[in-house]
Motif scaffolding. Structure first.
Motif, short mmCIF file in Angstrom:
data_model
loop_
_atom_site.label_atom_id
_atom_site.label_comp_id
_atom_site.label_asym_id
_atom_site.label_seq_id
_atom_site.Cartn_x
_atom_site.Cartn_y
_atom_site.Cartn_z
N PRO A 1 101.90 11.37 -19.08
CA PRO A 1 103.31 11.75 -18.89
C PRO A 1 103.49 13.26 -18.77
CG PRO A 1 103.09 10.27 -20.77
CD PRO A 1 101.72 10.62 -20.31
N LEU A 2 102.66 14.01 -19.48
CA LEU A 2 102.74 15.46 -19.41
C LEU A 2 102.44 15.95 -18.00
CD1 LEU A 2 102.95 18.14 -21.11
CD2 LEU A 2 100.47 18.03 -21.23
N GLN A 3 101.43 15.36 -17.35
CA GLN A 3 101.09 15.75 -15.99
C GLN A 3 102.18 15.35 -15.01
OE1 GLN A 3 98.72 17.77 -15.02
NE2 GLN A 3 98.55 17.97 -17.21
N SER A 4 102.81 14.22 -15.24
CA SER A 4 103.91 13.82 -14.37
C SER A 4 105.07 14.81 -14.47
CB SER A 4 104.40 12.42 -14.76
OG SER A 4 103.35 11.51 -14.67
N MET A 5 105.36 15.25 -15.69
CA MET A 5 106.43 16.24 -15.86
C MET A 5 106.06 17.58 -15.24
SD MET A 5 107.73 15.54 -19.69
CE MET A 5 107.19 14.00 -20.37
N GLY B 1 107.73 25.76 -12.17
CA GLY B 1 106.70 24.77 -12.39
C GLY B 1 105.31 25.37 -12.48
N LEU B 2 105.07 26.42 -11.71
CA LEU B 2 103.77 27.07 -11.76
C LEU B 2 103.53 27.65 -13.15
CD1 LEU B 2 101.21 28.06 -10.32
CD2 LEU B 2 102.49 30.11 -9.70
N PHE B 3 104.54 28.30 -13.70
CA PHE B 3 104.39 28.87 -15.04
C PHE B 3 104.28 27.78 -16.10
CE2 PHE B 3 106.71 32.46 -12.91
CZ PHE B 3 105.57 33.22 -12.75
N SER B 4 104.97 26.67 -15.92
CA SER B 4 104.84 25.54 -16.83
C SER B 4 103.44 24.94 -16.74
CB SER B 4 105.86 24.46 -16.52
OG SER B 4 107.15 24.94 -16.68
N PHE B 5 102.92 24.86 -15.53
CA PHE B 5 101.57 24.36 -15.33
C PHE B 5 100.54 25.26 -16.02
CE2 PHE B 5 97.79 23.48 -12.70
CZ PHE B 5 97.77 22.11 -12.79
N LEU B 6 100.71 26.56 -15.88
CA LEU B 6 99.81 27.50 -16.55
C LEU B 6 99.93 27.41 -18.06
CD1 LEU B 6 100.16 30.61 -14.21
CD2 LEU B 6 98.26 28.99 -14.35
N LEU B 7 101.15 27.20 -18.56
CA LEU B 7 101.35 27.01 -20.00
C LEU B 7 100.62 25.76 -20.47
CD1 LEU B 7 102.72 27.82 -22.66
CD2 LEU B 7 104.66 26.41 -21.95
N GLY B 8 100.66 24.69 -19.69
CA GLY B 8 99.93 23.48 -20.03
C GLY B 8 98.43 23.71 -20.09
N ILE B 9 97.91 24.51 -19.17
CA ILE B 9 96.49 24.86 -19.19
C ILE B 9 96.14 25.62 -20.45
CG2 ILE B 9 94.72 26.26 -18.07
CD1 ILE B 9 95.95 25.47 -15.40
N LEU C 1 96.16 23.15 -23.43
CA LEU C 1 94.96 22.31 -23.44
C LEU C 1 93.70 23.09 -23.80
CD1 LEU C 1 95.44 19.91 -20.41
CD2 LEU C 1 95.44 19.35 -22.82
N THR C 2 93.62 24.33 -23.32
CA THR C 2 92.48 25.17 -23.65
C THR C 2 92.46 25.50 -25.14
OG1 THR C 2 92.58 26.12 -21.43
CG2 THR C 2 91.29 27.32 -23.07
N TYR C 3 93.61 25.79 -25.70
CA TYR C 3 93.68 26.08 -27.14
C TYR C 3 93.28 24.86 -27.96
CZ TYR C 3 95.55 27.29 -31.70
OH TYR C 3 95.68 27.52 -33.05
N ASP C 4 93.77 23.68 -27.56
CA ASP C 4 93.42 22.46 -28.28
C ASP C 4 91.92 22.18 -28.17
OD1 ASP C 4 94.12 20.13 -29.81
OD2 ASP C 4 93.80 18.97 -27.98
N PHE C 5 91.35 22.42 -26.99
CA PHE C 5 89.91 22.22 -26.82
C PHE C 5 89.13 23.22 -27.67
CE2 PHE C 5 85.86 22.81 -24.59
CZ PHE C 5 85.40 21.51 -24.62
N TRP C 6 89.62 24.44 -27.76
CA TRP C 6 88.96 25.46 -28.58
C TRP C 6 88.98 25.07 -30.06
CZ3 TRP C 6 85.71 29.03 -27.19
CH2 TRP C 6 85.38 30.04 -28.08
N GLU C 7 90.04 24.42 -30.48
CA GLU C 7 90.12 23.90 -31.85
C GLU C 7 89.07 22.80 -32.06
OE1 GLU C 7 92.45 24.51 -34.51
OE2 GLU C 7 92.94 26.34 -33.42
#
Length: 122
Positions: free
Chosen positions: A10-14, A25-33, A36-42
Motif C-alpha cells: 500500500p505504501l508503494q501505491s500511495m 511525489g518525487l520528494f515523498s518517494f525519496l523520503l520512502g527510500i 526503508l534504508t534507515y529500517d534496513f540499517w536497524e
C-alpha cells in the motif's frame, strides 16, 4: 512471512499516486527510500538476523519498491491509451506521429499519402 513486508505494497501505491502529481511525489518517494534504508540499517545492527536474511530483506524491498510503482504507472497509461483512441479537439499539441495513430484524426487525412516523400513528387 515477515510482518515488515505487509505495509510496503500500500505504501508503494500511495507513492505512485504522489509521484504522478508533480515534484511532491518525487520528494515523498525519496523520503520512502530514506525510511526503508534507515529500517534496513536497524536490521543490520540486530544480531538475531543472519546475513542471508539481510540479503533476502534487501532484495525483497528493492523488488517491491521498484515493481509495484512501475507496474501501476504503466498500467495507468495502458488503460488511458486503450480507452482514448479517437482524435479530439486538443490533438494539435501532440506530435504528428501520435496524431497519426489516433482514429479519425490525422490518420484519416494522410491515409492515402505515401510514407516517404521523394524529391519532385506532388
Amino acid at each position: 512471512m515477515d510482518t515488515r513486508y505487509i505495509p510496503l505494497a500500500p505504501l508503494q501505491s500511495m507513492f505512485l499516486v504522489r509521484y504522478s502529481v508533480r515534484y511532491f511525489g518525487l520528494f515523498s518517494f525519496l523520503l520512502g527510500i530514506v525510511i526503508l534504508t534507515y529500517d534496513f540499517w536497524e536490521m543490520v545492527a540486530d544480531k538475531a538476523v543472519s546475513d542471508r536474511q539481510l540479503l533476502l530483506h534487501c532484495v525483497t524491498r528493492i523488488a517491491i519498491f521498484l515493481t509495484i510503482p512501475v507496474t501501476l504507472y504503466l498500467s495507468c497509461f495502458y488503460v488511458h491509451l486503450s480507452l482514448l483512441y479517437k482524435a479530439g479537439p486538443n490533438d494539435n499539441i501532440m506530435t504528428s506521429a501520435f496524431q497519426a495513430s489516433l482514429e479519425g484524426g490525422l490518420a484519416a487525412i494522410i491515409a492515402n499519402q505515401p510514407m516517404q516523400v521523394v524529391h519532385g513528387s506532388q
